[in-house]
Design a protein around this motif. Sequence first.
Motif, short mmCIF file in Angstrom:
data_model
loop_
_atom_site.label_atom_id
_atom_site.label_comp_id
_atom_site.label_asym_id
_atom_site.label_seq_id
_atom_site.Cartn_x
_atom_site.Cartn_y
_atom_site.Cartn_z
N ALA A 8 4.94 2.13 -9.06
CA ALA A 8 3.73 1.71 -8.33
C ALA A 8 3.76 0.21 -8.06
O ALA A 8 3.42 -0.24 -6.96
CB ALA A 8 2.48 2.09 -9.11
N VAL A 9 4.18 -0.58 -9.03
CA VAL A 9 4.26 -2.03 -8.85
C VAL A 9 5.29 -2.37 -7.78
O VAL A 9 5.06 -3.24 -6.93
CB VAL A 9 4.58 -2.73 -10.19
CG1 VAL A 9 4.94 -4.19 -9.97
CG2 VAL A 9 3.41 -2.62 -11.15
N LEU A 10 6.42 -1.70 -7.78
CA LEU A 10 7.45 -1.96 -6.77
C LEU A 10 6.97 -1.58 -5.37
O LEU A 10 7.24 -2.29 -4.40
CB LEU A 10 8.72 -1.19 -7.11
CG LEU A 10 9.53 -1.73 -8.29
CD1 LEU A 10 10.71 -0.82 -8.58
CD2 LEU A 10 10.00 -3.15 -8.01
N ILE A 11 6.26 -0.48 -5.26
CA ILE A 11 5.73 -0.07 -3.96
C ILE A 11 4.70 -1.07 -3.45
O ILE A 11 4.73 -1.48 -2.29
CB ILE A 11 5.13 1.35 -4.04
CG1 ILE A 11 6.26 2.37 -4.24
CG2 ILE A 11 4.32 1.68 -2.80
CD1 ILE A 11 5.78 3.78 -4.51
N VAL A 12 3.80 -1.50 -4.32
CA VAL A 12 2.78 -2.49 -3.93
C VAL A 12 3.45 -3.80 -3.53
O VAL A 12 3.09 -4.42 -2.53
CB VAL A 12 1.75 -2.69 -5.05
CG1 VAL A 12 0.85 -3.87 -4.77
CG2 VAL A 12 0.92 -1.43 -5.24
N VAL A 15 5.00 -3.40 -0.08
CA VAL A 15 3.99 -3.41 0.99
C VAL A 15 3.49 -4.82 1.24
O VAL A 15 3.36 -5.25 2.39
CB VAL A 15 2.83 -2.45 0.64
CG1 VAL A 15 1.66 -2.64 1.58
CG2 VAL A 15 3.31 -1.01 0.66
N ILE A 16 3.23 -5.57 0.18
CA ILE A 16 2.78 -6.96 0.34
C ILE A 16 3.86 -7.80 1.01
O ILE A 16 3.58 -8.62 1.89
CB ILE A 16 2.38 -7.55 -1.03
CG1 ILE A 16 1.10 -6.87 -1.52
CG2 ILE A 16 2.19 -9.06 -0.94
CD1 ILE A 16 0.72 -7.24 -2.94
N GLY A 17 5.11 -7.59 0.63
CA GLY A 17 6.21 -8.32 1.26
C GLY A 17 6.35 -7.98 2.73
O GLY A 17 6.59 -8.86 3.56
N LEU A 18 6.20 -6.73 3.08
CA LEU A 18 6.29 -6.30 4.48
C LEU A 18 5.15 -6.89 5.31
O LEU A 18 5.37 -7.36 6.43
CB LEU A 18 6.26 -4.78 4.56
CG LEU A 18 6.47 -4.17 5.93
CD1 LEU A 18 7.86 -4.51 6.45
CD2 LEU A 18 6.28 -2.67 5.88
N ILE A 19 3.96 -6.90 4.77
CA ILE A 19 2.82 -7.50 5.47
C ILE A 19 3.03 -9.00 5.63
O ILE A 19 2.77 -9.57 6.70
CB ILE A 19 1.50 -7.20 4.73
CG1 ILE A 19 1.19 -5.70 4.83
CG2 ILE A 19 0.35 -8.02 5.28
CD1 ILE A 19 0.04 -5.26 3.96
#
Length: 45
Positions: A8-12, A15-19
């Motif tokens: 979950a931490v890696l996914i979040v 997503v933050i990096g992509l944004i």
Amino acid sequence: MRLIKVLAVLIVAGVIGLIGYAYLGDMEPVRQEVRSPVAIGGAGD
């Protein structure tokens, strides 16, 4: 349970990096002029 938290931490983080990359990265479109002839049909066509 620990693996789910890490995932979950890696996914979040992803997503933050992509944004962040979408807003701050060099994502401007390359502009170029495009001209193409247009045939206009007349009475003989």
